[in-house]
Write an enzyme that holds these catalytic residues in place. Sequence first.
Site, PDB file in Angstrom:
ATOM      1  N   SER A 233      16.790   9.003  16.535  1.00 33.39           N
ATOM      2  CA  SER A 233      16.053  10.183  15.486  1.00 33.39           C
ATOM      3  C   SER A 233      14.981   9.352  14.732  1.00 33.39           C
ATOM      4  CB  SER A 233      17.501  10.382  14.539  1.00 33.39           C
ATOM      5  OG  SER A 233      16.781  10.948  13.473  1.00 33.39           O
TER       6      SER A 233
ATOM      7  N   GLU B 261      14.540   9.947  11.860  1.00 31.47           N
ATOM      8  CA  GLU B 261      14.978   9.373  10.312  1.00 31.47           C
ATOM      9  C   GLU B 261      14.992   7.800  10.552  1.00 31.47           C
ATOM     10  OE1 GLU B 261      16.596  10.445   7.563  1.00 31.47           O
ATOM     11  OE2 GLU B 261      15.079  11.979   7.886  1.00 31.47           O
TER      12      GLU B 261
ATOM     13  N   TYR C 180      22.865   7.742   7.283  1.00 26.26           N
ATOM     14  CA  TYR C 180      22.690   8.340   8.704  1.00 26.26           C
ATOM     15  C   TYR C 180      21.469   7.695   9.282  1.00 26.26           C
ATOM     16  CZ  TYR C 180      20.794  11.482  12.382  1.00 26.26           C
ATOM     17  OH  TYR C 180      20.247  12.067  13.371  1.00 26.26           O
TER      18      TYR C 180
HETATM   19  P1  NAP Z   1      24.870  18.921  15.599  1.00 32.52           P
HETATM   20  O1  NAP Z   1      24.569  20.453  15.687  1.00 32.52           O
HETATM   21  O2  NAP Z   1      25.363  18.761  14.005  1.00 32.52           O
HETATM   22  O3  NAP Z   1      26.208  18.542  16.611  1.00 32.52           O
HETATM   23  C1  NAP Z   1      26.975  17.367  16.237  1.00 32.52           C
HETATM   24  C2  NAP Z   1      27.754  17.307  17.452  1.00 32.52           C
HETATM   25  O4  NAP Z   1      28.632  16.270  17.465  1.00 32.52           O
HETATM   26  C3  NAP Z   1      28.872  18.359  17.282  1.00 32.52           C
HETATM   27  O5  NAP Z   1      29.141  19.032  18.560  1.00 32.52           O
HETATM   28  C4  NAP Z   1      30.125  17.974  16.423  1.00 32.52           C
HETATM   29  O6  NAP Z   1      31.327  18.490  16.688  1.00 32.52           O
HETATM   30  C5  NAP Z   1      30.029  16.516  17.299  1.00 32.52           C
HETATM   31  N1  NAP Z   1      30.947  15.311  16.295  1.00 32.52           N
HETATM   32  C6  NAP Z   1      30.682  15.140  15.342  1.00 32.52           C
HETATM   33  N2  NAP Z   1      31.507  14.290  14.905  1.00 32.52           N
HETATM   34  C7  NAP Z   1      32.239  14.179  15.894  1.00 32.52           C
HETATM   35  C8  NAP Z   1      33.374  13.151  16.273  1.00 32.52           C
HETATM   36  N3  NAP Z   1      34.077  12.430  15.373  1.00 32.52           N
HETATM   37  N4  NAP Z   1      34.213  13.250  17.459  1.00 32.52           N
HETATM   38  C9  NAP Z   1      33.392  14.118  18.336  1.00 32.52           C
HETATM   39  N5  NAP Z   1      32.559  14.977  18.240  1.00 32.52           N
HETATM   40  C10 NAP Z   1      31.846  14.761  16.931  1.00 32.52           C
HETATM   41  O7  NAP Z   1      23.680  17.890  15.810  1.00 32.52           O
HETATM   42  P2  NAP Z   1      22.389  18.477  16.833  1.00 32.52           P
HETATM   43  O8  NAP Z   1      21.299  18.884  16.025  1.00 32.52           O
HETATM   44  O9  NAP Z   1      22.926  19.123  18.050  1.00 32.52           O
HETATM   45  O10 NAP Z   1      22.012  16.721  17.090  1.00 32.52           O
HETATM   46  C11 NAP Z   1      22.296  16.242  18.253  1.00 32.52           C
HETATM   47  C12 NAP Z   1      22.396  14.860  18.012  1.00 32.52           C
HETATM   48  O11 NAP Z   1      20.885  14.431  18.182  1.00 32.52           O
HETATM   49  C13 NAP Z   1      22.868  13.992  16.987  1.00 32.52           C
HETATM   50  O12 NAP Z   1      23.334  12.960  17.342  1.00 32.52           O
HETATM   51  C14 NAP Z   1      21.815  14.172  15.825  1.00 32.52           C
HETATM   52  O13 NAP Z   1      21.933  12.996  15.270  1.00 32.52           O
HETATM   53  C15 NAP Z   1      20.659  13.613  16.930  1.00 32.52           C
HETATM   54  N6  NAP Z   1      19.392  14.064  16.446  1.00 32.52           N
HETATM   55  C16 NAP Z   1      19.247  15.539  16.058  1.00 32.52           C
HETATM   56  C17 NAP Z   1      18.181  15.761  15.951  1.00 32.52           C
HETATM   57  C18 NAP Z   1      17.624  17.396  15.245  1.00 32.52           C
HETATM   58  O14 NAP Z   1      16.649  17.528  14.685  1.00 32.52           O
HETATM   59  N7  NAP Z   1      18.461  18.093  15.590  1.00 32.52           N
HETATM   60  C19 NAP Z   1      16.870  15.049  15.607  1.00 32.52           C
HETATM   61  C20 NAP Z   1      16.908  13.755  16.129  1.00 32.52           C
HETATM   62  C21 NAP Z   1      18.380  13.262  16.561  1.00 32.52           C
HETATM   63  P3  NAP Z   1      31.767  20.024  16.028  1.00 32.52           P
HETATM   64  O15 NAP Z   1      31.037  21.151  16.484  1.00 32.52           O
HETATM   65  O16 NAP Z   1      33.424  19.940  16.259  1.00 32.52           O
HETATM   66  O17 NAP Z   1      31.385  19.446  14.505  1.00 32.52           O
HETATM   67  N1  GDD Z   2      19.314  20.589   4.560  1.00 32.90           N
HETATM   68  C1  GDD Z   2      18.767  20.960   3.224  1.00 32.90           C
HETATM   69  N2  GDD Z   2      19.009  21.570   2.601  1.00 32.90           N
HETATM   70  N3  GDD Z   2      17.434  20.277   3.428  1.00 32.90           N
HETATM   71  C2  GDD Z   2      16.620  20.418   2.439  1.00 32.90           C
HETATM   72  C3  GDD Z   2      16.994  21.438   1.370  1.00 32.90           C
HETATM   73  C4  GDD Z   2      18.120  22.075   1.391  1.00 32.90           C
HETATM   74  O1  GDD Z   2      18.795  22.931   0.669  1.00 32.90           O
HETATM   75  N4  GDD Z   2      15.824  21.648   0.428  1.00 32.90           N
HETATM   76  C5  GDD Z   2      14.795  20.725   0.824  1.00 32.90           C
HETATM   77  N5  GDD Z   2      15.298  20.012   1.843  1.00 32.90           N
HETATM   78  C6  GDD Z   2      14.548  18.881   2.632  1.00 32.90           C
HETATM   79  C7  GDD Z   2      15.527  17.630   2.765  1.00 32.90           C
HETATM   80  O2  GDD Z   2      15.556  16.972   1.560  1.00 32.90           O
HETATM   81  C8  GDD Z   2      14.540  17.084   4.017  1.00 32.90           C
HETATM   82  O3  GDD Z   2      13.466  16.377   3.490  1.00 32.90           O
HETATM   83  C9  GDD Z   2      14.026  18.301   4.681  1.00 32.90           C
HETATM   84  O4  GDD Z   2      14.351  19.404   3.998  1.00 32.90           O
HETATM   85  C10 GDD Z   2      14.924  18.417   5.942  1.00 32.90           C
HETATM   86  O5  GDD Z   2      16.237  18.695   5.855  1.00 32.90           O
HETATM   87  P1  GDD Z   2      17.264  18.707   6.868  1.00 32.90           P
HETATM   88  O6  GDD Z   2      17.035  20.031   7.478  1.00 32.90           O
HETATM   89  O7  GDD Z   2      18.304  18.645   6.439  1.00 32.90           O
HETATM   90  O8  GDD Z   2      16.875  17.768   8.114  1.00 32.90           O
HETATM   91  P2  GDD Z   2      16.773  16.358   7.971  1.00 32.90           P
HETATM   92  O9  GDD Z   2      15.141  15.792   8.270  1.00 32.90           O
HETATM   93  O10 GDD Z   2      17.238  15.589   6.866  1.00 32.90           O
HETATM   94  O11 GDD Z   2      17.321  15.621   9.377  1.00 32.90           O
HETATM   95  C11 GDD Z   2      17.323  16.341  10.639  1.00 32.90           C
HETATM   96  O12 GDD Z   2      16.210  15.780  11.295  1.00 32.90           O
HETATM   97  C12 GDD Z   2      16.599  14.522  11.664  1.00 32.90           C
HETATM   98  C13 GDD Z   2      15.670  14.044  12.603  1.00 32.90           C
HETATM   99  O13 GDD Z   2      14.173  13.652  11.721  1.00 32.90           O
HETATM  100  C14 GDD Z   2      18.875  16.205  11.281  1.00 32.90           C
HETATM  101  O14 GDD Z   2      18.830  17.023  12.339  1.00 32.90           O
HETATM  102  C15 GDD Z   2      18.992  14.584  11.717  1.00 32.90           C
HETATM  103  O15 GDD Z   2      20.196  14.745  12.348  1.00 32.90           O
HETATM  104  C16 GDD Z   2      17.941  14.419  12.549  1.00 32.90           C
HETATM  105  O16 GDD Z   2      18.107  12.965  13.157  1.00 32.90           O
END
Ligand code: NAP
Ligand code: GDD
Length: 348
Positions: free
Chosen positions: A145, A147, A169
């Site tokens: 990520s 992050e 995280y």
């Molecule tokens: P998400 O929607 O939160 O999905 C997370 C998945 O992990 C869900 O299927 C969840 O199952 C499963 N999970 C969580 N804890 C578990 C456990 N203890 N055992 C088995 N399964 C578990 O996340 P996403 O946005 O699809 O992201 C996919 C991956 O990419 C994650 O690793 C995230 O950290 C990473 N990532 C995401 C982003 C982004 O912007 N979306 C960016 C960079 C990296 P449940 O449905 O049962 O909760």
């Molecule tokens: N969730 C959330 N809720 N975020 C908020 C809010 C709120 O009410 N208000 C402001 N924010 C700001 C957060 O502080 C952060 O700076 C930004 O919006 C994005 O927050 P999220 O959408 O929760 O995403 P993230 O950037 O913290 O994390 C996501 O992206 C990562 C990749 O950079 C997640 O998907 C991570 O799993 C992923 O790795």
Amino acid sequence: MKKKALVTGITGQDGSYLADLLLAKGYEVHGLVRRSSVVNRERLEHVYERARRTTKKPIEYDGKDLGKSTGLHLHYGDLNDSSSLHRLVESIVPDEIYHLGAQSHVGISFDMPVYTGEATGLATIKLLEAIRDTRIKTRFYQASSSEMFGKASEFPQNEKTPFYPRSPYGIAKVYAYWAAVNYREAYGIHASNGILFNHESPRRGSNFVTRKVTLGVADILAGKRDKLYLGNLDAKRDWGYAPDYVEAMWLMLQQDKPDDYVIATGESHSVRELVEEVFCLAGIDNWKKYVVIDDRHKRPTEVDYLLGDSSKARRKLGWKPKVKFKELVRIMFEHDCKTVGVTLPKGK
Ligand code: NAP
Ligand code: GDD
């Protein structure tokens, strides 16, 4: 013979899009699902629906018949239960493993730091150990990520930018990143890190900021609520479209050599700009009347600004994002308006 893939996190946003992509490519797809008191298969519902239509049979959520009719097989397990990971790797012998499962919410990781360390960090080594122990020949994708860059020292961030995580995280993801690199170097495992910047979609969890805003404004338009509670509006993110990003994951595992790639759009926008864009699409002028700043949504340490440089992926994988910020916001908002039963104002 059909290729076999094992996907952790298949019920999540990315897992469900990746399952769609792999099924369309003819893979036999195996997904790890965890037990919950309410069965959560919403993001896979369309696959069940297709199976019901083709077989004309009721397909049970926990039944084995789903796999027979669709190629999608779900298995119970947990990222924190290494025996379940080992058993799945050994019995399926997947050609490719996509490790997407994680406690993926940054804000919540401050409330659950130890659990996040285990599920988001340590679980990667548990899975890599299962590959090492079983000696199967497979390709491994680690969902790394942006992050990890956290308090970044350079803009834009690329594969060589130093990590400075700002949350439990982020710390867990750095651990997992290095686990993938180390198992590649130590044991010759074909392990690749996709360093993905934020990516969103109508399947995004409702407590991530993009979806929270598109759903919240749709509700306001429908007269279901009059306030939207948000945290830091100044944070800037490089937001892309999830279906584009799962394609990059697949491309990484088709390469002869494993490697690490940044996946991003190269455009960054603040949360404030996101809010303005969605209210503008809704035809509501004075967004400040509806948005309340709520400290509960602020984080003890914030990642202020992320901007990705995906030129390596563009060059080596031939990948590029098809959807950028404005179109992404429109896709999500139109979807949420439809869900709550309102239409976008004329001309929007
Ligand atoms: P998400 O929607 O939160 O999905 C997370 C998945 O992990 C869900 O299927 C969840 O199952 C499963 N999970 C969580 N804890 C578990 C456990 N203890 N055992 C088995 N399964 C578990 O996340 P996403 O946005 O699809 O992201 C996919 C991956 O990419 C994650 O690793 C995230 O950290 C990473 N990532 C995401 C982003 C982004 O912007 N979306 C960016 C960079 C990296 P449940 O449905 O049962 O909760
Ligand atoms: N969730 C959330 N809720 N975020 C908020 C809010 C709120 O009410 N208000 C402001 N924010 C700001 C957060 O502080 C952060 O700076 C930004 O919006 C994005 O927050 P999220 O959408 O929760 O995403 P993230 O950037 O913290 O994390 C996501 O992206 C990562 C990749 O950079 C997640 O998907 C991570 O799993 C992923 O790795």
